[in-house]
Design an enzyme around this catalytic site. Sequence first.
Site, short mmCIF file in Angstrom:
data_model
loop_
_atom_site.label_atom_id
_atom_site.label_comp_id
_atom_site.label_asym_id
_atom_site.label_seq_id
_atom_site.Cartn_x
_atom_site.Cartn_y
_atom_site.Cartn_z
N ASP A 186 0.82 -1.21 0.00
CA ASP A 186 0.00 0.00 0.00
C ASP A 186 0.85 1.27 0.00
O ASP A 186 0.51 2.25 -0.65
CB ASP A 186 -0.92 0.01 1.22
CG ASP A 186 -2.06 -0.98 1.07
OD1 ASP A 186 -2.47 -1.25 -0.06
OD2 ASP A 186 -2.54 -1.48 2.11
N GLU A 240 -5.15 10.96 3.67
CA GLU A 240 -5.55 11.91 4.70
C GLU A 240 -4.53 13.03 4.88
O GLU A 240 -3.36 12.89 4.51
CB GLU A 240 -5.76 11.22 6.06
CG GLU A 240 -4.50 10.85 6.81
CD GLU A 240 -3.88 9.54 6.39
OE1 GLU A 240 -2.63 9.50 6.27
OE2 GLU A 240 -4.59 8.55 6.17
N ASP A 286 -4.34 15.50 20.75
CA ASP A 286 -3.04 15.19 20.17
C ASP A 286 -2.96 15.67 18.73
O ASP A 286 -1.88 15.82 18.17
CB ASP A 286 -2.77 13.69 20.22
CG ASP A 286 -2.34 13.22 21.61
OD1 ASP A 286 -2.13 14.07 22.49
OD2 ASP A 286 -2.22 11.99 21.80
N LEU A 335 -9.37 5.21 10.64
CA LEU A 335 -10.02 4.12 11.36
C LEU A 335 -9.30 3.82 12.67
O LEU A 335 -9.94 3.55 13.69
CB LEU A 335 -10.07 2.87 10.48
CG LEU A 335 -10.80 1.66 11.05
CD1 LEU A 335 -12.26 1.99 11.37
CD2 LEU A 335 -10.74 0.50 10.07
#
Length: 254
Positions: free
Chosen positions: A41, A114, A143, A158
Amino acid sequence: MPRALAISPTAPALAAAAELRDAYEWVPLEEAECVVALGGDGFMLQTLHAMLERRRILPVFGMNLGTVGFLMNDWRIDALDDRLARTRPFRVSPLSMTATTIDGETVVLPAINEVSLLRETRQTAKLEITINDRVVLAELVADGMLVATPAGSTAYNLSANGPILPLGSALLTLTPISPFRPRRWRGAILPERTRIGIRVLEANKRPVSAVADQREVREVASVHVEIDHTRDLTLLFDPEHALDDRITMEQFIA
């Protein structure tokens, strides 16, 4: 279909590439109509980012020679021509992150999975969040936080307890990372056309970095994130291993 080969510099990928070169014809990237990527990935993300830097973006068919291979098809050497002819295309729109540092430097980077903001020290980050130029959260103490696409909603998002977004849902998820205040806020699901702004409060005292997939900008003062439909990417999948099915089924994994 003229195709080029993109190879991760790992032993399994290099060995698979040698087999494929003996079995099929390949062309340089400049002459190709699609790209076959060998790796995991992480390498697929690298290949897609390389596509974003090209004038002509090519569709990418990945074969997994890494660990998880969520964005990849199974590795097989046989019937590659037939597999490519039968693939299902999925369009993925990247995010565009515009980060301004404390020193006034502006950096624009794309993100396929993201954009994440992360505290750089032991002190929590304090962030102000705007949606379409309207302040919706005056102070998030956490955080950090992230903005994820549907394709990236099953990755870092996730792990941060963010929701899984179906591919093609035209949505983004805004997910806090280890939030402290406000205690009850667990994020938001937003239309993909939304313009998201994050201003770092007390930026000198509580430094924050911004990461677009794998590329980091340190000590940011503000970050703006929105979808970039001018550079849509196309991923190719075997019909039985389509990305939308994988994302859906992730919701049922215990």
